[in-house]
Scaffold this active site. Structure first.
Site, PDB file in Angstrom:
ATOM      1  N   LEU A   1      33.713  -6.650 -44.987  1.00 40.53           N
ATOM      2  CA  LEU A   1      35.053  -6.066 -44.883  1.00 40.53           C
ATOM      3  C   LEU A   1      35.539  -5.413 -46.181  1.00 40.53           C
ATOM      4  CD1 LEU A   1      36.796  -8.795 -42.702  1.00 40.53           C
ATOM      5  CD2 LEU A   1      35.448  -6.810 -41.983  1.00 40.53           C
TER       6      LEU A   1
ATOM      7  N   ARG B   1      34.121  -3.044 -47.586  1.00 35.30           N
ATOM      8  CA  ARG B   1      33.754  -1.626 -47.560  1.00 35.30           C
ATOM      9  C   ARG B   1      33.622  -1.062 -46.146  1.00 35.30           C
ATOM     10  NH1 ARG B   1      29.991  -5.079 -48.173  1.00 35.30           N
ATOM     11  NH2 ARG B   1      27.962  -4.913 -47.161  1.00 35.30           N
TER      12      ARG B   1
ATOM     13  N   LYS C   1      28.537  -5.139 -34.462  1.00 34.71           N
ATOM     14  CA  LYS C   1      29.196  -4.042 -35.170  1.00 34.71           C
ATOM     15  C   LYS C   1      29.462  -2.850 -34.258  1.00 34.71           C
ATOM     16  CE  LYS C   1      27.789  -5.001 -39.922  1.00 34.71           C
ATOM     17  NZ  LYS C   1      27.043  -4.531 -41.103  1.00 34.71           N
TER      18      LYS C   1
ATOM     19  N   ASN D   1      18.240   0.963 -46.344  1.00 33.04           N
ATOM     20  CA  ASN D   1      16.932   0.736 -46.958  1.00 33.04           C
ATOM     21  C   ASN D   1      16.040   1.955 -46.722  1.00 33.04           C
ATOM     22  OD1 ASN D   1      14.789   0.059 -44.672  1.00 33.04           O
ATOM     23  ND2 ASN D   1      16.730  -0.911 -44.097  1.00 33.04           N
TER      24      ASN D   1
ATOM     25  N   CYS E   1      22.064  -3.747 -51.882  1.00 37.22           N
ATOM     26  CA  CYS E   1      23.454  -3.927 -52.301  1.00 37.22           C
ATOM     27  C   CYS E   1      23.817  -5.408 -52.416  1.00 37.22           C
ATOM     28  CB  CYS E   1      24.391  -3.234 -51.317  1.00 37.22           C
ATOM     29  SG  CYS E   1      24.344  -1.433 -51.412  1.00 37.22           S
TER      30      CYS E   1
END
Length: 238
Positions: A71, A73, A86, A131, A187
């Site tokens: 959340l 980003r 999602k 990736n 990340c």
């Protein structure tokens, strides 16, 4: 193409009065079928702005579920959506923003075997995956299908975006050699500033809108780099 309805004219008024877009451009957006691969940091702003722009059919591919750490980003997802797929969370966002957009949820992991089927029936693909291996798969499938591809990536404070079109420079021209995974830390390991994904994801939506409407010059053969700390854009040819 059918005429825009009075409601559509009001909704898209700022596009319709915009020289270069107008009613014809808005009808092209309404007729477009766009697939976003990844409904995360880059996919979130791309999905938001494409839905707001009136893309007629908007598909999203993602196998993952919403988690609290997303959340920071992934702005189309909500705290009360933690645990949802999602793509379902993204669909709820899109329907709340613009119920004239047909949203198609693909709740699966994209790979070499299913990528061609997932892209079938779409006009344009956006890749917001995180990736290199998946990005290479998406690029190969888009190229084989003859579809334009808007590709973005982010890490820490930086990001990049480019466009591949049929007959133009391709992913393999930008990356002739497969980089070592050690040189591409995730990340989760190195972090990413949330607003950087907003910058790059919005630029991806911009490139998609340009491709659909024919407005402007897309980033074909050009890699646009963003340095968030220095507030500087750099362009490289390939």
């Amino acid at each position: 193409m059918s005429a825009l309805s009075p409601d559509e004219i009001r909704r898209y008024a700022r596009h319709i009065v915009l020289r270069g877009v107008g009613g014809d451009g808005q009808q092209k957006l309404r007729a477009a079928r766009v697939l976003v691969v990844g409904a995360g940091g880059l996919g979130s702003p791309a999905i938001a702005y494409l839905a707001a722009a009136g893309i007629g059919t908007l598909g999203a591919v993602d196998h993952d579920t919403v988690s609290l750490s997303n959340l920071q980003r992934q702005v189309i997802h909500r705290t009360d959506g933690i645990g949802l797929k999602k793509v379902d969370s993204a669909g709820a966002f899109v329907s709340g923003l613009n119920d004239r957009v047909t949203f198609v949820a693909h709740a699966e992991r994209i790979g070499p075997d299913n990528a061609p089927g997932l892209m079938s029936g779409y006009d344009l693909v956006l890749d917001g995956t995180d990736n290199f291996g998946t990005r290479a798969v998406v690029a190969a499938a888009a190229r084989a299908a003859g579809l334009p591809l808007v590709s973005g990536a982010v890490s820490m404070f930086d990001g990049q975006v480019t466009v591949f079109v049929p007959g133009g420079p391709q992913f393999s021209d930008l990356y002739p050699d497969t980089p070592d995974e050690a040189d591409l830390p995730a990340c989760e390991v190195v972090g990413v500033l949330g607003a950087v994904t907003g910058v790059i994801g919005t630029l991806m939506a911009m490139e998609a809108i340009k491709l659909v409407t024919g407005v402007g010059e897309p980033l074909t053969g050009r890699l646009l780099l963003y340095d968030g700390r220095a507030a500087r854009f750099t362009e490289l040819g390939y």
